[in-house]
Design a protein around this motif. Structure first.
Motif, PDB file in Angstrom:
ATOM      1  N   THR A   1     -29.395 -43.632  64.068  1.00 14.93           N
ATOM      2  CA  THR A   1     -30.515 -42.695  64.016  1.00 14.93           C
ATOM      3  C   THR A   1     -30.233 -41.440  64.822  1.00 14.93           C
ATOM      4  OG1 THR A   1     -31.582 -43.806  65.896  1.00 14.93           O
ATOM      5  CG2 THR A   1     -32.256 -44.494  63.685  1.00 14.93           C
ATOM      6  N   LYS A   2     -29.196 -41.473  65.670  1.00  9.83           N
ATOM      7  CA  LYS A   2     -28.868 -40.311  66.497  1.00  9.83           C
ATOM      8  C   LYS A   2     -27.821 -39.417  65.837  1.00  9.83           C
ATOM      9  CE  LYS A   2     -28.440 -41.088  70.945  1.00  9.83           C
ATOM     10  NZ  LYS A   2     -27.974 -41.688  72.211  1.00  9.83           N
ATOM     11  N   GLY A   3     -27.506 -39.685  64.565  1.00 10.14           N
ATOM     12  CA  GLY A   3     -26.458 -38.924  63.897  1.00 10.14           C
ATOM     13  C   GLY A   3     -26.746 -37.439  63.800  1.00 10.14           C
ATOM     14  N   PHE A   4     -28.007 -37.088  63.531  1.00  6.07           N
ATOM     15  CA  PHE A   4     -28.377 -35.693  63.341  1.00  6.07           C
ATOM     16  C   PHE A   4     -28.890 -35.142  64.671  1.00  6.07           C
ATOM     17  CE2 PHE A   4     -29.349 -33.079  59.454  1.00  6.07           C
ATOM     18  CZ  PHE A   4     -29.421 -31.886  60.129  1.00  6.07           C
ATOM     19  N   GLY A   5     -28.006 -34.920  65.623  1.00  3.90           N
ATOM     20  CA  GLY A   5     -28.413 -34.482  66.955  1.00  3.90           C
ATOM     21  C   GLY A   5     -28.456 -32.971  67.086  1.00  3.90           C
ATOM     22  N   LEU A   6     -29.428 -32.477  67.825  1.00  7.76           N
ATOM     23  CA  LEU A   6     -29.535 -31.048  68.113  1.00  7.76           C
ATOM     24  C   LEU A   6     -28.993 -30.777  69.512  1.00  7.76           C
ATOM     25  CD1 LEU A   6     -33.105 -30.244  66.732  1.00  7.76           C
ATOM     26  CD2 LEU A   6     -30.923 -29.613  65.714  1.00  7.76           C
ATOM     27  N   ARG A   7     -28.153 -29.776  69.610  1.00  8.57           N
ATOM     28  CA  ARG A   7     -27.529 -29.456  70.891  1.00  8.57           C
ATOM     29  C   ARG A   7     -28.518 -28.780  71.835  1.00  8.57           C
ATOM     30  NH1 ARG A   7     -24.628 -25.586  73.813  1.00  8.57           N
ATOM     31  NH2 ARG A   7     -25.360 -23.928  72.442  1.00  8.57           N
ATOM     32  N   LYS A   8     -28.534 -29.254  73.079  1.00  9.96           N
ATOM     33  CA  LYS A   8     -29.295 -28.590  74.133  1.00  9.96           C
ATOM     34  C   LYS A   8     -28.383 -27.564  74.809  1.00  9.96           C
ATOM     35  CE  LYS A   8     -32.158 -32.680  74.843  1.00  9.96           C
ATOM     36  NZ  LYS A   8     -32.551 -33.779  75.769  1.00  9.96           N
ATOM     37  N   PRO A   9     -28.944 -26.605  75.541  1.00 11.79           N
ATOM     38  CA  PRO A   9     -28.147 -25.480  76.063  1.00 11.79           C
ATOM     39  C   PRO A   9     -26.852 -25.849  76.774  1.00 11.79           C
ATOM     40  CG  PRO A   9     -30.465 -25.050  76.413  1.00 11.79           C
ATOM     41  CD  PRO A   9     -30.381 -26.443  75.847  1.00 11.79           C
ATOM     42  N   GLN A  10     -26.845 -26.894  77.587  1.00  7.96           N
ATOM     43  CA  GLN A  10     -25.644 -27.217  78.356  1.00  7.96           C
ATOM     44  C   GLN A  10     -24.803 -28.330  77.726  1.00  7.96           C
ATOM     45  OE1 GLN A  10     -24.545 -25.338  80.813  1.00  7.96           O
ATOM     46  NE2 GLN A  10     -26.353 -24.060  80.474  1.00  7.96           N
TER      47      GLN A  10
ATOM     48  N   ASN B   1     -19.318 -31.656  70.220  1.00  2.69           N
ATOM     49  CA  ASN B   1     -19.954 -32.930  69.927  1.00  2.69           C
ATOM     50  C   ASN B   1     -21.225 -32.750  69.096  1.00  2.69           C
ATOM     51  OD1 ASN B   1     -22.038 -35.206  71.510  1.00  2.69           O
ATOM     52  ND2 ASN B   1     -20.276 -35.885  70.342  1.00  2.69           N
ATOM     53  N   LEU B   2     -21.931 -31.653  69.339  1.00  5.17           N
ATOM     54  CA  LEU B   2     -23.209 -31.391  68.663  1.00  5.17           C
ATOM     55  C   LEU B   2     -23.193 -29.979  68.065  1.00  5.17           C
ATOM     56  CD1 LEU B   2     -25.474 -32.932  71.435  1.00  5.17           C
ATOM     57  CD2 LEU B   2     -25.267 -33.823  69.108  1.00  5.17           C
ATOM     58  N   PRO B   3     -22.634 -29.821  66.876  1.00  4.99           N
ATOM     59  CA  PRO B   3     -22.536 -28.484  66.268  1.00  4.99           C
ATOM     60  C   PRO B   3     -23.850 -27.960  65.689  1.00  4.99           C
ATOM     61  CG  PRO B   3     -21.640 -30.135  64.787  1.00  4.99           C
ATOM     62  CD  PRO B   3     -21.966 -30.851  66.064  1.00  4.99           C
ATOM     63  N   MET B   4     -24.881 -28.786  65.708  1.00  8.28           N
ATOM     64  CA  MET B   4     -26.191 -28.385  65.203  1.00  8.28           C
ATOM     65  C   MET B   4     -27.042 -27.883  66.374  1.00  8.28           C
ATOM     66  SD  MET B   4     -28.130 -28.505  62.435  1.00  8.28           S
ATOM     67  CE  MET B   4     -29.834 -28.590  61.912  1.00  8.28           C
ATOM     68  N   PRO B   5     -27.661 -26.701  66.311  1.00  2.98           N
ATOM     69  CA  PRO B   5     -27.807 -25.828  65.147  1.00  2.98           C
ATOM     70  C   PRO B   5     -26.789 -24.694  65.075  1.00  2.98           C
ATOM     71  CG  PRO B   5     -29.308 -25.119  66.863  1.00  2.98           C
ATOM     72  CD  PRO B   5     -28.555 -26.305  67.419  1.00  2.98           C
ATOM     73  N   ASP B   6     -26.025 -24.464  66.151  1.00  3.98           N
ATOM     74  CA  ASP B   6     -25.190 -23.262  66.243  1.00  3.98           C
ATOM     75  C   ASP B   6     -24.247 -23.075  65.057  1.00  3.98           C
ATOM     76  OD1 ASP B   6     -25.432 -22.612  69.515  1.00  3.98           O
ATOM     77  OD2 ASP B   6     -25.616 -24.713  68.953  1.00  3.98           O
TER      78      ASP B   6
ATOM     79  N   GLN C   1     -26.646 -21.695  60.315  1.00  3.80           N
ATOM     80  CA  GLN C   1     -26.335 -20.350  59.843  1.00  3.80           C
ATOM     81  C   GLN C   1     -24.959 -20.308  59.195  1.00  3.80           C
ATOM     82  OE1 GLN C   1     -26.970 -17.515  63.037  1.00  3.80           O
ATOM     83  NE2 GLN C   1     -28.458 -18.866  63.976  1.00  3.80           N
ATOM     84  N   GLN C   2     -24.581 -21.385  58.525  1.00  3.10           N
ATOM     85  CA  GLN C   2     -23.245 -21.444  57.930  1.00  3.10           C
ATOM     86  C   GLN C   2     -22.998 -20.301  56.961  1.00  3.10           C
ATOM     87  OE1 GLN C   2     -21.774 -25.111  56.329  1.00  3.10           O
ATOM     88  NE2 GLN C   2     -22.634 -26.318  57.973  1.00  3.10           N
ATOM     89  N   ALA C   3     -24.043 -19.884  56.254  1.00  2.00           N
ATOM     90  CA  ALA C   3     -23.868 -18.824  55.260  1.00  2.00           C
ATOM     91  C   ALA C   3     -23.465 -17.506  55.910  1.00  2.00           C
ATOM     92  CB  ALA C   3     -25.159 -18.634  54.472  1.00  2.00           C
ATOM     93  N   GLU C   4     -23.801 -17.343  57.200  1.00  2.00           N
ATOM     94  CA  GLU C   4     -23.494 -16.093  57.891  1.00  2.00           C
ATOM     95  C   GLU C   4     -22.130 -16.118  58.545  1.00  2.00           C
ATOM     96  OE1 GLU C   4     -26.561 -15.042  60.602  1.00  2.00           O
ATOM     97  OE2 GLU C   4     -28.170 -15.712  59.286  1.00  2.00           O
TER      98      GLU C   4
END
Length: 312
Positions: free
Chosen positions: A285-294, A299-304, A308-311
């Motif tokens: 269930t932790k597969g889709f993890g959102l990265r926190k600032p630090q 390890n966590l490419p989402m959302p950076d 915005q892959q299209a950009e």
């Protein structure tokens, strides 16, 4: 050129760029975690592009790795070409560095002491250094044995028809420790079973090249199981999240909890299975993890790197 860990972009502009302009190229050492996780969005986009799109293994690695992935899929016919990969950290140097006890006899103690001295020259005998194998195990710091990995996977619901790929270096006392894992998973494959000796000859003595083969095969597995923290699973988890849209199945076991279960002489198999299946559900269930600032973008490419892959 030695650089500070987690340096801001300004450090590279002020310290590294002048050297690069002077010399034409610079080699940064050590290499991991040299740039801060928190950087401006344009720098982050460049890092995403470099890591997930631009960087490639050399052609010789890429060709053999792709062939091995194809062979692994073909040998996974019972499961529709899907397979589970495990990063098994039970090499001699890993066992030695952990200061954990397995057989506990004089032969093992001497072998581990020699390995520590050979690789780390007195580090483990410095004043004030206390080695406590029991505490290391309780705290989940000991590498899982192949048998423990096998029991964990069987408890999680992977049966003996599961196609299993084991990514590893040379396993410590392999004849003894790998036998029970092969008995639990008779469809087990490794680099040595997927590639011929002639194909692997080019990579002999080059651990990083061999690891690149493992990395590529694990990247394409249905489920990836990590058993010990290191750069390999850290980067692989992020890469899998990226290419599978955040839905990569990764199992990261709670090793301190595992030890409690393994060391409980009164636990029944149905109880053990219940705990393992809970652990598997929690991991997936932790597969889709959102990265926190630090946190690490590797390890966590989402959302950076993903929103915005299209950009990019």
């Amino acid at each position: 050129m030695r650089t500070k860990a987690f340096s801001p972009p300004s450090y590279y502009l002020q310290q590294v760029l002048p050297k690069m302009l002077e010399l034409g190229a610079v080699r940064i050492a050590p290499f991991s975690n040299r740039l801060s996780h928190s950087v401006p969005s344009d720098v982050q986009k460049l890092r995403c592009l470099a890591n997930y799109e631009a960087l490639r293994f050399s052609e010789s690695i890429r060709i053999l790795a792709e062939n091995m992935v194809g062979r692994m899929i073909k040998r996974s016919s019972l499961t529709g070409g899907k397979f589970v990969s495990v990063h098994l950290r039970f090499e001699e140097d890993m066992v030695a560095f952990s200061c954990c006890t397995y057989d506990g006899d004089s032969k093992e103690n001497n072998a581990m002491e020699n390995a520590r001295e050979r690789s780390w020259r007195g580090k483990f005998h410095r004043p004030g250094r206390v080695i406590n194998p029991e505490a290391n195990r309780r705290n989940g710091r000991c590498p899982l044995t192949p048998l423990e990995v096998g029991m964990m996977l069987r408890g999680m619901g992977f049966d003996n028809t599961t196609s299993l790929y084991v990514a590893s270096g040379k396993i410590y006392n392999a004849e003894k420790y790998m036998t029970p894992l092969r008995q639990l998973f008779p469809l087990l494959q490794t680099k040595q079973t997927l590639a011929t000796s002639k194909e692997l000859a080019l990579f002999k003595g080059h651990s990083s090249r061999l690891a690149a083969l493992d990395y590529t095969i694990c990247l394409h597995s249905e489920v990836f199981v990590m058993t010990q923290g290191s750069n390999f699973p850290h980067f692989l988890m992020g890469h899998r999240r990226y290419i599978y849209g955040g839905h990569a199945k990764t199992i990261k076991p709670d090793k301190s909890k595992l030890v409690q279960l393994f060391d409980n002489p009164n636990i029944r198999w149905d109880q053990f299975k219940h705990h393992m299946q809970d652990m598997r559900r929690h991991s997936e269930t932790k597969g889709f993890g959102l990265r926190k600032p630090q946190e690490s973008i590797y390890n966590l490419p989402m959302p950076d790197c993903m929103c915005q892959q299209a950009e990019i």
